[in-house]
Structure formats: C-alpha cells, structure tokens
Design a protein around this motif. Structure first.
Motif, PDB file in Angstrom:
ATOM      1  N   LYS A  85       3.682   7.789  -9.206  1.00  0.00           N
ATOM      2  CA  LYS A  85       2.212   7.895  -9.273  1.00  0.00           C
ATOM      3  C   LYS A  85       1.670   6.908 -10.285  1.00  0.00           C
ATOM      4  O   LYS A  85       0.703   6.199 -10.025  1.00  0.00           O
ATOM      5  N   TYR A 141       2.626   3.076  -8.992  1.00  0.00           N
ATOM      6  CA  TYR A 141       2.232   2.542  -7.675  1.00  0.00           C
ATOM      7  C   TYR A 141       1.019   3.214  -7.044  1.00  0.00           C
ATOM      8  O   TYR A 141       0.493   2.716  -6.072  1.00  0.00           O
ATOM      9  N   LEU A 142       0.643   4.389  -7.552  1.00  0.00           N
ATOM     10  CA  LEU A 142      -0.422   5.113  -6.844  1.00  0.00           C
ATOM     11  C   LEU A 142      -1.675   5.233  -7.691  1.00  0.00           C
ATOM     12  O   LEU A 142      -2.497   6.109  -7.474  1.00  0.00           O
ATOM     13  N   ILE A 155       5.792  10.475  -3.365  1.00  0.00           N
ATOM     14  CA  ILE A 155       4.347  10.595  -3.639  1.00  0.00           C
ATOM     15  C   ILE A 155       4.104  11.517  -4.825  1.00  0.00           C
ATOM     16  O   ILE A 155       3.213  11.296  -5.637  1.00  0.00           O
ATOM     17  N   GLN A 156       4.944  12.555  -4.936  1.00  0.00           N
ATOM     18  CA  GLN A 156       4.721  13.538  -6.001  1.00  0.00           C
ATOM     19  C   GLN A 156       5.392  13.161  -7.325  1.00  0.00           C
ATOM     20  O   GLN A 156       5.162  13.825  -8.328  1.00  0.00           O
ATOM     21  N   ASN A 187       0.861  -1.188   0.000  1.00  0.00           N
ATOM     22  CA  ASN A 187       0.000   0.000   0.000  1.00  0.00           C
ATOM     23  C   ASN A 187       0.896   1.236   0.000  1.00  0.00           C
ATOM     24  O   ASN A 187       1.155   1.868   1.021  1.00  0.00           O
ATOM     25  N   ALA A 188       1.372   1.586  -1.212  1.00  0.00           N
ATOM     26  CA  ALA A 188       2.419   2.601  -1.330  1.00  0.00           C
ATOM     27  C   ALA A 188       1.947   3.978  -0.870  1.00  0.00           C
ATOM     28  O   ALA A 188       2.702   4.711  -0.225  1.00  0.00           O
ATOM     29  N   LEU A 189       0.704   4.306  -1.157  1.00  0.00           N
ATOM     30  CA  LEU A 189       0.225   5.652  -0.807  1.00  0.00           C
ATOM     31  C   LEU A 189       0.221   5.842   0.706  1.00  0.00           C
ATOM     32  O   LEU A 189       0.735   6.834   1.223  1.00  0.00           O
ATOM     33  N   MET A 190      -0.335   4.859   1.430  1.00  0.00           N
ATOM     34  CA  MET A 190      -0.375   4.963   2.887  1.00  0.00           C
ATOM     35  C   MET A 190       1.047   5.009   3.450  1.00  0.00           C
ATOM     36  O   MET A 190       1.359   5.808   4.321  1.00  0.00           O
ATOM     37  N   LEU A 223       3.983   5.821   2.010  1.00  0.00           N
ATOM     38  CA  LEU A 223       4.767   7.030   1.701  1.00  0.00           C
ATOM     39  C   LEU A 223       4.218   8.238   2.441  1.00  0.00           C
ATOM     40  O   LEU A 223       4.966   9.165   2.771  1.00  0.00           O
ATOM     41  N   SER A 224       2.900   8.240   2.717  1.00  0.00           N
ATOM     42  CA  SER A 224       2.337   9.423   3.361  1.00  0.00           C
ATOM     43  C   SER A 224       2.778   9.548   4.820  1.00  0.00           C
ATOM     44  O   SER A 224       2.730  10.641   5.378  1.00  0.00           O
TER      45      SER A 224
END
Ligand code: ATP
Length: 236
Positions: free
Chosen positions: A230, A233-234, A224-225, A195-198, A200-201
């Motif tokens: 993106k 993975y996002l 993330i940016q 879960n890359a977004l969670m 990395l955040s």
C-alpha cells in the motif's frame, strides 16, 4: 492446475547492465497473474525475455512443459504464446481488419472469419471501424486492436504489457473489464502493469519486481492488503 509458464532464475543483461537478477515465477492454467513494479523495475524486460525478443544468460523458461530458451519469437507465437507489447505497436498503415488478419498468420484460413466475428463481439468498436486505418484510431482503440490481434492466434497464454498506459481512466476500466471477460472465458493471462491497484484487483496472484528482483508474491488480495505494498505502490 497445470503450470503453463515456468520461469526459473533468469538473468538478463543489456551490455554490462544486469537488468533481471534471478527472477522466478509461474503462471498456471486459467490464472491472471500480474507483475507489478515501478518504472525501470524490469517488467518489460521480463516479458520480452519470455517472448524470445531478449535472451537470459542463465536460468530457464518453459512453456507447456517445453523449453523456450533460444526458440525464435515467431516459433514461440506458434506454440501459443502471444504478447501485446507496450505501446500497442499495431500496423499503423493497415486497416483494423488487416491488422486482425495479420494476427491470424499462425492459423488455417478456414477459421479466420469466425475468429474475426469473435473479436468483433468482444470489441464492437473495432467492428464499426473495421475499414479504418489503424493509425487514425484513438489510444484506447489501438489497445483493443492490439489485444484483438493477439487473440486471433488462439493463444494459450496472453501476455499484456501495460495495457493501461496513456489511457483515460474510463478506458482503463473498459480494458480491464475485457481482461476479466477473457479470464472468465478461460484465458490465461500474464499482465504487466504500473497501475498496481487495478492489476492486483483482478489478478489471482501477483509478483512485485524491484530493480530486477522479485521482492514479494501473494494473491492479488493479499498484496492489495499488505501495508508495505500500500505504501509503495497504492498511494498509502
Ligand atoms: P517501464 O514501466 O518504465 O517500462 P519496466 O519495469 O518495464 O519499466 P524495463 O523496461 O524492463 O522496466 O527496464 C529495466 C531496466 O533495464 C531499466 O533500468 C532500463 O533502463 C534498462 N533497459 C531497458 N531497455 C534497455 C536497453 N535497450 N538498453 C539498456 N538498458 C535498458
């Protein structure tokens, strides 16, 4: 900040399969560092090599300045490195509290009760269920128990292997909130996630693994940016 874990150019094989190809990364005191990557990229293999369950053919791993190569897994735990394995692996036939006590095997008995209270403070759900058999806990509760058990060893580095796996979104958020609480309280965390977004955040820094190689690194925000991250993975 002091470097707690330094992994330099490791190569890990399963028979003739070259699963980890020259991976290097480091974790500094107080950081959350995440390793992200698709299925089969080599995230678990990397963690299992750090914790001594697998061996690298070349390269080196040092923890708090000491080499880990060929140190037995239980000695690595005693040195202050605790891993919460993929799929939790709690002791299913034991109660919640017995599982937590097992996590304290490296510690003097005198501190165990106060450590239990600390873990129950972090996970009130476990306190309510302290006498329940672990095999009857939900997936999210088992994840909490596996994390609590690891914390009982007073780790200087906590390694979490896909804590979000198989959990409903609300529980994933709860687990990530707890990871952030641990971070605020000073814990150093190496987090492996699909879960890359969670991941990395909440991470200070991240490394992206693709088929056994680190292809990108940066701060959580930079990754993330990044348009390439993106896209890959996002979800675009
Ligand atoms: P996942 O998110 O699916 O767990 P991962 O990034 O953690 O993936 P690994 O489990 O480390 O990936 O696997 C890396 C590679 O090594 C894969 O190609 C996998 O098939 C292979 N591999 C893992 N365990 C073994 C094993 N015991 N024997 C042979 N090959 C293995």
């Amino acid at each position: 900040m002091e470097t707690i874990l330094k992994v330099e150019d490791i190569n890990v094989y399963y028979g003739s399969i070259h699963a980890i190809k020259g991976v290097s990364f480091e974790v500094r005191e107080g950081e959350i560092v995440t390793l992200i990557g698709a299925n089969g990229a080599g995230k678990s293999t990397t963690l299992n090599t750090v914790s001594g369950l697998l061996h690298s053919k070349s390269g080196s791993i040092s923890f708090m300045g000491k080499p880990l190569d060929r140190v037995a897994p239980h000695k690595i735990v005693e040195m202050g490195l605790a891993q919460v394995p993929e799929g939790r692996r709690v002791f299913l036939q034991m109660t919640v509290e017995e599982n937590l006590e097992m996590g304290a095997y490296t510690q003097p008995n005198s501190g165990v009760d106060s450590d239990l209270e600390k873990v129950y403070g972090l996970f009130p759900r476990l306190k309510e269920r302290r006498r329940q058999i672990a095999g009857t806990l939900s997936g999210g509760e088992q994840q909490m128990l596996a994390m609590g058990r690891a914390l009982m060893s007073h780790p200087k580095l906590l390694m979490l292997d896909e804590p979000s796996m198989g959990l409903a979104p609300i529980l994933v958020e709860q687990i990530f909130d707890i990871i952030q609480d641990l971070h605020k309280a000073g814990s150093t965390i190496l987090l492996v996630e699909q879960n890359a977004l969670m991941a990395l955040s909440i991470a200070d820094r991240g490394y992206v693994l693709e088929t056994g190689t680190i292809v990108t690194t940066g701060t959580g925000m930079e990754l993330i940016q990044s348009p390439a991250i993106k896209k890959a993975y996002l979800g675009g």
